[in-house]
Design an enzyme around this catalytic site. Structure first.
Site, short mmCIF file in Angstrom:
data_model
loop_
_atom_site.label_atom_id
_atom_site.label_comp_id
_atom_site.label_asym_id
_atom_site.label_seq_id
_atom_site.Cartn_x
_atom_site.Cartn_y
_atom_site.Cartn_z
N GLY A 183 -5.59 2.90 9.79
CA GLY A 183 -5.77 1.64 9.68
C GLY A 183 -7.21 1.22 10.69
O GLY A 183 -7.71 2.12 11.15
N ASP A 236 -8.34 -3.84 6.80
CA ASP A 236 -7.16 -2.96 7.04
C ASP A 236 -6.71 -2.78 8.58
O ASP A 236 -6.37 -1.82 8.89
CB ASP A 236 -7.82 -1.56 6.56
CG ASP A 236 -6.75 -0.39 6.41
OD1 ASP A 236 -5.48 -0.92 6.15
OD2 ASP A 236 -7.21 0.64 6.51
N GLU A 268 0.75 -1.01 0.00
CA GLU A 268 0.07 -0.02 0.00
C GLU A 268 0.94 1.25 -0.13
O GLU A 268 1.32 2.05 1.08
CB GLU A 268 -0.99 -0.04 1.33
CG GLU A 268 -1.79 1.17 1.16
CD GLU A 268 -2.87 1.09 2.37
OE1 GLU A 268 -3.79 2.02 2.14
OE2 GLU A 268 -2.47 0.38 3.16
#
Length: 363
Positions: A293, A257, A113
């Protein structure tokens, strides 16, 4: 071995039982005396940074193994190890370190990411490590990974982004569009170049506007699979249901996530070299309060999706079948069908995990 309950198969929920021999589902039988348990395919999480106090983001093998084991206990039988924006050296070392874990099937591969993300939409990514896409870096990582590099998130408006996306597509790596300030047209161009996933839709993106639809609408209207963080923090339940209906269960994937703080007490944690404070399930950067997150597990994501009004059948497709197809693993996992690997989760009537099976073995 026989496992009975309400079996969630592609497109249907049927009472019945599974016949399992070794690591494989042999048959699926309908049977009205099956009982109240709900049996779903093992969850497939294509975007996860860690859990149980362990992280994927540093390239540490034992930490990665423990993070995968934590999520396995919550029903995730297949997952990518997601890193965050990092120096090339860390990306290189992590790719080499995680290759044995991929071969052991502890993880299904690596997701980067970043670091090829928008500074304006970097969210909790470390801005010190952001840079324009580099074919040289990607080529080295793909070659080193020998198939372990499965997905890279790219902002399509950056210089060289379309070339990088096409490179990833041509080398069998998923190009995900995310952390982007792209216009609608730039998003379309990214998808046309080979972008096939939208990284946590809405989050880390230019918000939709009726005169500039931006990446959210561009991705929803495309053929890309849209990741959705169903923690009721990143997305309001109404927005989760809207996005799921708009994309359909074949183009929506539930993700966690999750970071290392998942399953841990409130306190201070680290994400990509940045301090994160977790309070009442919510993880935020200490320096600016950006959401950093989640502390979500896939079993909770499934419950939240159903509570938002998504049918159990569709929510299971989003948690298992669709992400398995995205990874090209739908001939192995992601559904309860004869010939596939016996990865499954037994849930009670409230969708709470009772037991988890991976490759025919209870874990």
């Amino acid at each position: 071995m026989r496992i009975s309950g309400r079996i969630v198969r592609p497109g249907a929920v049927v009472p019945g039982h599974l016949e399992i021999d070794g690591p494989t589902i042999i048959e699926v039988h309908e049977d009205n005396r099956a009982g109240d348990d709900i049996v779903v395919p093992g969850f497939v999480d294509i975007h996860c940074h860690g859990g149980g106090g362990h992280t994927f983001t540093t390239g540490d093998v034992e930490s990665a193994r423990a993070a995968a084991a934590f999520h396995l206990g919550h029903g995730t039988t297949t997952m990518l190890a997601s890193l965050v924006s990092s120096p090339f050296e860390l990306m290189r070392d992590a790719t080499a370190a995680y290759l044995p874990l991929v071969r052991e099937r502890v993880i299904a591969g690596v997701h980067y990411e970043g670091p090829y993300l928008s500074g304006a939409r970097c969210g909790a990514q470390n801005p010190d490590f952001l840079r324009d896409p580099s074919i040289e870096e990607l080529s080295a990582l793909v070659k080193l990974g020998e198939g372990a590099v499965r997905m890279v998130t790219v902002a399509p408006e950056l210089p060289g982004a379309r070339e990088a996306i096409a490179f990833l597509r041509d080398h069998g790596v998923l190009a995900a569009i995310g952390h982007t300030d792209a216009t609608y047209e730039q998003t379309e161009a990214g998808v046309a170049a080979g972008g096939s996933v939208g990284t946590h839709l809405f989050n880390g993106m230019r918000p939709p506007h009726h005169r500039e639809p931006g990446p959210v609408i561009g991705l929803l209207e495309s053929l890309a699979v849209c990741e959705l963080i169903a923690d009721n923090i990143h997305l309001h339940p109404g927005m989760l249901a809207f996005a799921a209906r708009s994309a359909g269960p074949d183009r929506a994937a539930l993700i966690t996530d999750a970071m290392d703080a998942t399953g841990m007490p409130d306190g201070t944690y680290d994400l990509g070299g940045q301090e994160v404070v977790v309070a009442d399930r919510v993880a935020r950067l200490a320096r600016n309060g950006s959401i950093a997150g989640s502390t979500l597990t896939m079993d909770v994501a499934l419950r939240n999706a159903v509570a938002a009004g998504i049918t159990l059948r569709d929510a299971v497709a989003m948690a298992s079948t669709t992400p398995a197809r995205v990874l090209g693993l739908d001939d192995e996992v992601g559904a309860l069908e004869a010939g596939l690997r016996a990865d499954l989760v037994v849930l009670d009537a409230e969708l709470t995990v009772k037991r988890v099976m991976r490759a025919g073995t209870w874990v």
